[in-house]
Design a protein around this motif. Structure first.
Motif, short mmCIF file in Angstrom:
data_model
loop_
_atom_site.label_atom_id
_atom_site.label_comp_id
_atom_site.label_asym_id
_atom_site.label_seq_id
_atom_site.Cartn_x
_atom_site.Cartn_y
_atom_site.Cartn_z
N GLY A 1 12.71 12.69 -2.41
CA GLY A 1 11.76 12.05 -1.13
C GLY A 1 10.94 10.83 -1.60
O GLY A 1 10.67 10.02 -0.92
N ASN A 2 10.30 11.01 -2.83
CA ASN A 2 9.35 10.00 -3.47
C ASN A 2 9.86 8.62 -3.61
O ASN A 2 9.66 7.62 -3.64
N GLN A 3 11.20 9.17 -4.53
CA GLN A 3 12.09 7.93 -4.93
C GLN A 3 12.70 6.91 -3.79
O GLN A 3 12.89 5.87 -3.66
N LEU A 4 13.14 7.74 -2.45
CA LEU A 4 13.54 6.88 -1.48
C LEU A 4 12.29 6.22 -0.78
O LEU A 4 12.63 5.01 -0.40
N LEU A 5 11.19 6.80 -0.70
CA LEU A 5 10.28 6.03 -0.33
C LEU A 5 9.82 4.91 -1.03
O LEU A 5 9.23 3.82 -0.58
N LEU A 6 10.02 4.97 -2.34
CA LEU A 6 9.76 3.85 -3.24
C LEU A 6 10.91 2.91 -3.00
O LEU A 6 10.17 1.73 -3.08
N TRP B 1 18.19 12.58 6.84
CA TRP B 1 16.73 12.81 7.14
C TRP B 1 15.97 11.70 6.41
O TRP B 1 16.22 10.93 5.69
N HIS B 2 14.63 11.53 7.21
CA HIS B 2 13.65 10.62 6.78
C HIS B 2 13.17 11.16 5.46
O HIS B 2 13.13 12.49 5.37
N PRO B 3 12.82 10.35 4.33
CA PRO B 3 12.27 10.99 3.22
C PRO B 3 11.21 11.58 3.27
O PRO B 3 10.87 12.75 2.53
N ARG B 4 10.25 11.53 4.31
CA ARG B 4 9.01 12.55 4.55
C ARG B 4 9.34 13.92 4.97
O ARG B 4 8.57 14.72 4.74
N GLU B 5 10.61 13.97 5.58
CA GLU B 5 10.96 15.49 5.83
C GLU B 5 11.56 15.86 4.63
O GLU B 5 10.91 17.23 4.69
N PRO C 1 0.79 -1.26 -0.03
CA PRO C 1 -0.18 -0.11 0.18
C PRO C 1 0.94 1.16 -0.10
O PRO C 1 0.31 2.32 -0.63
N GLN C 2 1.94 1.45 0.64
CA GLN C 2 2.82 2.45 0.66
C GLN C 2 3.44 2.78 -0.71
O GLN C 2 3.62 4.06 -1.20
N PHE C 3 3.47 1.89 -1.57
CA PHE C 3 4.00 2.06 -2.86
C PHE C 3 2.80 2.49 -3.79
O PHE C 3 3.08 3.54 -4.54
#
Length: 471
Positions: A392-397, A342-346, A279-281
């Motif tokens: 940020g999006n690519q790191l979360l991916l 940092w965290h990607p969401r930051e 779901p996070q993807f």
């Protein structure tokens, strides 16, 4: 002279060296074609609309290339595996050559859209084929691919930064037709470099043509195109100029049929099951669509406004767009440095906040009489969100899916980018209007601001949940 690393032994289990520099630079000369043709046309849209006598075709001239690329990019990856990446790469160049030769002479808007489809199919081939070549050569030589991949990324970033400025100069010298002429020497140079410096493909076992075609999932490709076209038709008709309800009603079953087909295909064109399994993807892809809608509104909408409403020529328009991409490159570098700690969401919080500020500046502080120095500042502000949001999006991916699904997830993410670019053309078509106050730039800025505000709220909520989980 470049060192040949094929016979160099590995030390400590690490690859001994990087690939020869001439390999990635040769491949990179072709990977810039898609970005260059995306960027240059931004300053050519107004004269093209005047040539064809219909401003309504702009959205389709823009989106047709991205719809074609959404199909062509993953297909090229499959063809590279089936036929060989070097052959596939050169075939893509041949398609670009044909489209670029025909483009300056097309007499109607409809044929221009068809030519852009052909151009998008050809220019979408080089990146996936280049990455396949680099992977093969790195494994064969026992070399590190990192430097080669960095060269490919650098080629893309440089194109994005210089494309509108280059396009402005080209349009001034040769008219909108020049954006096609520029491709011809580039294709010739690239083909020469690839033929000279990229090793030939290994022999592959013969497979039946029907089996190869089936493995590409042509029905999935067709359903994706139909779905996107119906969505575009419906959204573009929302102003009352067409049967929006009919197209949007047809879009829903088309989307359902596409999802049904891809869930059951043995070799799906788009692995939609990744959305349900991770779901996070799915959320990352949705966020990417919104992010790229905002980016391409600026990418295509701002040059149109500068030319049509402000009356600037293509050259000055291209220069004013340079801060967008120059600051974008700087924000990418800054986000990369911060991303190590940092965290990607930051990073997404920073990018979304910058999107709100930049959109507000465009909506409330920019008008037909704004001085050029202020427009340059606004353009610089508009460049900030891109680097932080993209990284940020690519790191979360990367975090959202396991390593074995990295290839499929990257393909879906790239498709999300193309969908965002196509939807941006719809937003620009509905907001920019020479008869509207300030030519519609305030409405377009408000759209960017609202998208940023929604993304910022979502990022803050997610970040708060993350911190509560750590406490």
């Amino acid at each position: 002279m470049t060192q040949d690393v094929r016979s160099t032994p590995a030390v400590g289990g690490e690859p001994p060296s990087s690939l020869p520099r001439r390999l990635p630079w040769s491949l990179g000369s072709g990977t810039i074609l898609l970005g260059l043709n995306s960027a240059m046309i931004a300053v050519a849209l107004v004269p093209m609309a005047a040539e064809f006598g219909d401003a309504g075709v702009i959205a389709w001239i823009v989106s047709s290339l991205y719809i074609a690329a959404a199909v062509g990019s993953p297909t090229a990856g499959r063809l590279a595996d089936l036929l060989g990446p070097r052959r596939t790469y050169l075939a893509g160049l041949a398609i670009v050559l044909v489209a670029s030769t025909l483009g300056p002479f097309v007499p109607t808007a409809e044929l221009m859209i068809a030519d852009r489809v052909l151009l998008g199919l050809g220019a979408s081939v080089q990146f996936p084929a280049a990455m396949a070549i680099i992977r093969q050569q790195a494994e064969r030589r026992g070399a590190r691919p990192t430097g080669a991949i960095g060269v490919i990324a650098l080629c893309g970033q440089t194109t994005a930064a210089l494309g509108p400025t280059t396009g402005g100069l080209v349009v001034l010298l040769w008219g909108w037709q020049g954006i096609f002429w520029v491709n011809l020497p580039m294709v010739a140079l690239c083909a020469t470099l690839v033929l000279a410096f990229v090793p030939k493909d290994a022999r592959r076992p013969r497979r039946g043509g029907a089996a190869q075609l089936a493995s590409l999932d042509p029905l999935g490709m067709l359903l994706l195109v139909v779905t996107l076209v119906l969505l575009m038709l419906g959204l573009l008709s929302l102003d009352g100029a067409g049967p929006a309800w009919l197209f949007l009603a047809a879009f829903v079953p088309a989307l359902a049929l596409f999802v049904w087909r891809e869930r059951r295909a043995a070799s799906p064109f788009v692995d939609v099951t990744l959305m349900t399994r991770y779901p996070q993807f799915a959320l990352t892809c949705l966020r990417a669509v919104a992010t790229f809608v905002s980016f391409y509104c600026v990418f295509y909408g701002l040059p149109q406004w500068l030319e049509a409403t402000r009356g600037l020529d293509a050259g000055l328009t291209g220069l004013l767009m340079l801060p967008v991409f120059g600051v974008g490159a700087l924000s990418t570098w800054t986000a990369t440095r911060l991303g190590a700690r940092w965290h990607p969401r930051e990073l997404l919080v920073i990018g979304s906040s910058a999107m709100v500020v930049a959109g507000a500046a465009l909506a409330f502080a920019t008008g037909p009489d704004a001085p050029l120095w202020w427009l340059a500042i606004v353009c610089a502000l508009l460049g900030v969100p891109n680097g932080f949001n993209n990284l940020g999006n690519q790191l979360l991916l990367h975090r959202a899916v396991p390593a074995e699904a990295a290839g499929s997830s990257s393909g879906v993410y790239r498709t999300a980018q193309y969908i965002g670019a196509s939807l941006a053309a719809v937003v620009v078509a509905h907001t920019l209007d020479e008869s509207a106050p300030a030519g519609g730039v305030h409405a377009m800025g408000a759209a960017v601001c609202v998208i940023g505000a929604v993304l910022l709220a979502a990022s803050l909520v997610a970040l708060a949940r993350l911190r509560r989980g750590r406490s």
